[in-house]
Design an enzyme around this catalytic site. Sequence first.
Site, PDB file in Angstrom:
ATOM      1  N   LYS A 176       0.833  -1.200   0.000  1.00  0.00           N
ATOM      2  CA  LYS A 176       0.000   0.000   0.000  1.00  0.00           C
ATOM      3  C   LYS A 176       0.871   1.254   0.000  1.00  0.00           C
ATOM      4  CE  LYS A 176      -1.767  -1.477   3.764  1.00  0.00           C
ATOM      5  NZ  LYS A 176      -2.541  -1.717   5.007  1.00  0.00           N
ATOM      6  N   THR A 209      -8.437   8.814   9.526  1.00  0.00           N
ATOM      7  CA  THR A 209      -7.909   7.656   8.795  1.00  0.00           C
ATOM      8  C   THR A 209      -7.633   6.470   9.716  1.00  0.00           C
ATOM      9  OG1 THR A 209      -5.644   8.507   9.049  1.00  0.00           O
ATOM     10  CG2 THR A 209      -6.842   9.127   7.046  1.00  0.00           C
ATOM     11  N   GLY A 211      -7.733   3.100  11.280  1.00  0.00           N
ATOM     12  CA  GLY A 211      -8.265   1.807  10.873  1.00  0.00           C
ATOM     13  C   GLY A 211      -8.342   1.567   9.376  1.00  0.00           C
ATOM     14  N   THR A 212      -7.681   2.393   8.583  1.00  0.00           N
ATOM     15  CA  THR A 212      -7.759   2.192   7.132  1.00  0.00           C
ATOM     16  C   THR A 212      -7.152   0.854   6.715  1.00  0.00           C
ATOM     17  OG1 THR A 212      -5.729   3.509   6.919  1.00  0.00           O
ATOM     18  CG2 THR A 212      -7.813   4.634   6.500  1.00  0.00           C
ATOM     19  N   GLY A 213      -6.008   0.484   7.307  1.00  0.00           N
ATOM     20  CA  GLY A 213      -5.373  -0.784   6.947  1.00  0.00           C
ATOM     21  C   GLY A 213      -6.223  -1.973   7.345  1.00  0.00           C
ATOM     22  N   CYS A 214      -6.783  -1.909   8.562  1.00  0.00           N
ATOM     23  CA  CYS A 214      -7.670  -2.989   9.015  1.00  0.00           C
ATOM     24  C   CYS A 214      -8.870  -3.114   8.084  1.00  0.00           C
ATOM     25  CB  CYS A 214      -8.166  -2.704  10.436  1.00  0.00           C
ATOM     26  SG  CYS A 214      -6.876  -2.530  11.676  1.00  0.00           S
TER      27      CYS A 214
END
Length: 267
Positions: A176, A209, A211-214
């Site tokens: 990412k 932003t 928790g975007t990866g989760c």
Amino acid sequence: MSAYNIVSIAGSDPSGGAGIQADLKAFSAHGTFGMSVVTALTAQSTRGVTGVHPVPADFVVRQMDTLFSDATVHAVKIGMLGTAEVTEAVAEAIDRHGLRGVVVDPVMVAKSGDRLLETSAIEALRTELLPRADLITPNLPEAADLLDEPEATDLAGMRDQARRLLERGPRRVLLKGGHLTGGESVDVLVSRDGDLREFSAPRVATRNTHGTGCTLSASIAALLPQRPDAATAVADAKSYLTEALRRADEIDAGHGQGPVHHFHAWW
């Protein structure tokens, strides 16, 4: 047909923006039934993490064995594991239960800068978990930690690091690019068959932003059994996350980095 069952193996976030809470919201948003195995408790808000309480590895195993001996599981998202013992236990459970659709988000550090994976556990993540993953979703700092080298600073560097992460054993790597600058956020997907694809979306101007990866990795896990291939699942998950970010300012959950809007399609 009943809904697909998707399991989150991750830590708890009381603020609801990341971890298991975010995963369960993302699973529901994609029309799947969410289940969970808790690996750690955190004291956490939108402003940061003030404490981490790992769940003992033997009890993580008990949760997994109890759940997987009963339920049909169509995909698994693995997030925060915390310790080497838990990381190794989860890796062994993947084999023992024949889990498929395993998406690993190698959570190491929270957006606040708080470390969520013990330094001693990084090697277990590299050697035990990555080779068992169908897809891993590191951001640039996580990829640098896994490769033990500086972060990529451009798209060419991202392509190179994604390919070398693939050599660690996963079937696919989604690297990412959210930490780069520019008007577009570009992610790079590589697979063992040599395929390389890039997914671009407008960068959203918001501080919310958390928790975007989760949310992205959970969305991919939920979509894998519903889409014809992994690339389509990734594309649809990224589109969903982009809209969740665009609508994030509608959520008022604290005074720091707030969550994305998981249910933007409904309210």
